[in-house]
Design an enzyme around this catalytic site. Structure first.
Site, short mmCIF file in Angstrom:
data_model
loop_
_atom_site.label_atom_id
_atom_site.label_comp_id
_atom_site.label_asym_id
_atom_site.label_seq_id
_atom_site.Cartn_x
_atom_site.Cartn_y
_atom_site.Cartn_z
CD GLU A 1 4.42 0.22 6.88
OE1 GLU A 1 5.23 0.63 7.70
OE2 GLU A 1 4.00 1.08 6.24
CG ASP B 1 -0.10 0.14 2.56
OD1 ASP B 1 0.85 -0.58 2.53
OD2 ASP B 1 -0.57 0.96 3.37
#
Length: 410
Positions: A175, A80
């Site tokens: 994350e 991400d």
């Protein structure tokens, strides 16, 4: 070099921003696009046990090619990108043989990446840089890490003369919103230790990070006609401001460095009746971390005494300093440090002023120091990455695998 550039660009042009307001995993459906792409790519290069679970965690294995037992090690990056800045329609640009001068990212908007402000640029003079077009972040955090891990695995597969033990790799969702390790299956991963490829500039090696907590302060006011409000009105906006001003003025991000902790409020929403103040608490030292939380509670108690329990304080621990879990197995840091030296990099060991998946994974039983991925100015339009730094990160991964086999094989 071109292989790394092409691979990196193919990843960053996929929008994978995570969403802190979502309660799904991954937090955004678009992260599946990259996850599925990586699964196919890992199969194509010859990795084994390639899988993606129901939560979007991608894992794969490079089998050992030695005739002796070697500890299973791992390498981890996240898919991400940060929700802090625009991550859609990313249009990266390759700057060859950077001349050390200003880089015009966006002429129309007069957005310039300048070494006069970002002095680190000058150490990459003559190198190849990948930059943004000034309208989005780049996504080197952490698609550079993904690029480096896959490229290193591809290299080891094509060079069987380099002996190594079993290597596990993983790519995580979410994350950037603090959930990257939340549903990570450590037992399935099966490594004795691992490394996150999620640091910044070349040479970074990190094994300690902040203790972290999130803070939500809800303030209940009393709205009364301002002309008749004396002794009656309680303005929740002003109470929020008073709360913030009761904290040490120099213990904020813009006035701290190194292992110094801070308080940081990043959002305030409200009116006279109701205000919500959101922030974070950070400190490398656990006792100081606890003292910071106690100070917040003390201020809340004091204001509640004066204003009739107007304040509700919520503090939620997010992650802890992984140093406690790394020090008992410090040889895993020594291996990474030696690997950098062996490939001509001067290690730059420093504390992380933040956290990574590795901080949480270390407390889940998977010690996990952090290694540079090579990028700079993450989470914004001035983000860039030198291609040569990515190349060196690949070399470090390969050398770690080799050294582990040589030093710790039985």
């Amino acid at each position: 070099m071109q292989n790394i550039i092409d691979r990196f660009i193919s990843y960053v042009t996929i929008d994978t921003q995570s969403d802190p307001k979502s309660d799904t995993t991954p937090s955004t459906a678009k992260q599946w696009i990259l996850a599925n792409k990586l699964v196919e790519e890992l199969k194509d290069i010859g990795m084994q046990d390639v899988s993606v679970d129901e939560n979007g965690y991608v894992m794969a294995t490079l089998p050992s090619n030695t005739d002796h037992d070697v500890p299973v090690i791992g390498f981890i990056s996240h898919m991400d990108t940060s929700p802090d800045f625009n991550g859609t329609n990313i249009r990266p640009r390759v700057i060859e043989k950077y001349n050390g001068k200003d880089i015009v990212l966006n002429e129309k908007e007069n957005i310039i990446l300048s070494p006069r402000y970002f002095e680190d640029l000058l150490q990459y003079k003559g190198q190849t840089l990948i930059v943004t077009d000034g309208t989005s972040l780049l996504g080197a955090d952490d698609k550079a890490g993904i690029t480096e891990i896959i490229t290193a695995m591809e290299y080891l597969i094509s060079h069987p003369e380099i002996k190594h033990g079993k290597i596990r790799i993983a790519f995580t969702p979410d994350e950037e919103i603090g959930r990257g390790a939340g549903k990570f299956n450590v037992e399935k991963f099966g490594a004795e230790w691992a490394y996150t490829m999620d640091g910044s500039q070349i040479g970074e090696l990190e094994y300690e990070n902040f203790n972290a907590a999130g803070v939500t302060i809800k303030i209940k006011g009393k709205s009364v006609h301002p002309g008749y409000a004396k002794g009656k009105m309680v303005n929740s906006l002003l109470l929020a401001n008073r709360f913030a001003n009761m904290l040490p003025p120099n213990e904020v991000p813009q006035r701290t460095e190194g292992t110094e902790g801070f308080f940081h409020f990043y959002s305030i929403k409200g009116d006279v009746e109701n205000t919500v103040l959101e922030g974070i608490v950070r400190d490398h030292d656990f006792d100081k971390f606890e003292a910071r939380k106690e100070l917040l509670q003390k201020i809340a108690n004091e204001l509640n005494f004066k204003h009739g329990n107007a304040i509700t304080l919520e503090i939620k621990d997010q992650y802890y300093n992984m140093r406690e879990k790394i020090e008992p197995v410090f040889h895993i840091v020594d291996i990474a440090e030696q690997a950098m030296k062996d490939v001509g990099i001067e290690p730059f060991i420093k504390p992380i002023r933040g956290g990574t998946d590795g901080s949480q994974l270390s407390y889940m039983g998977l010690p996990c120091p952090n290694i540079f991925a090579g990028g700079h100015n993450f989470h914004g339009k001035y983000e860039y990455i030198p291609v040569q730094s990515m190349q060196k990160a690949v070399e470090v991964i390969v050398k770690i695998a080799q050294l582990t086999s040589e030093k710790y094989g039985k």
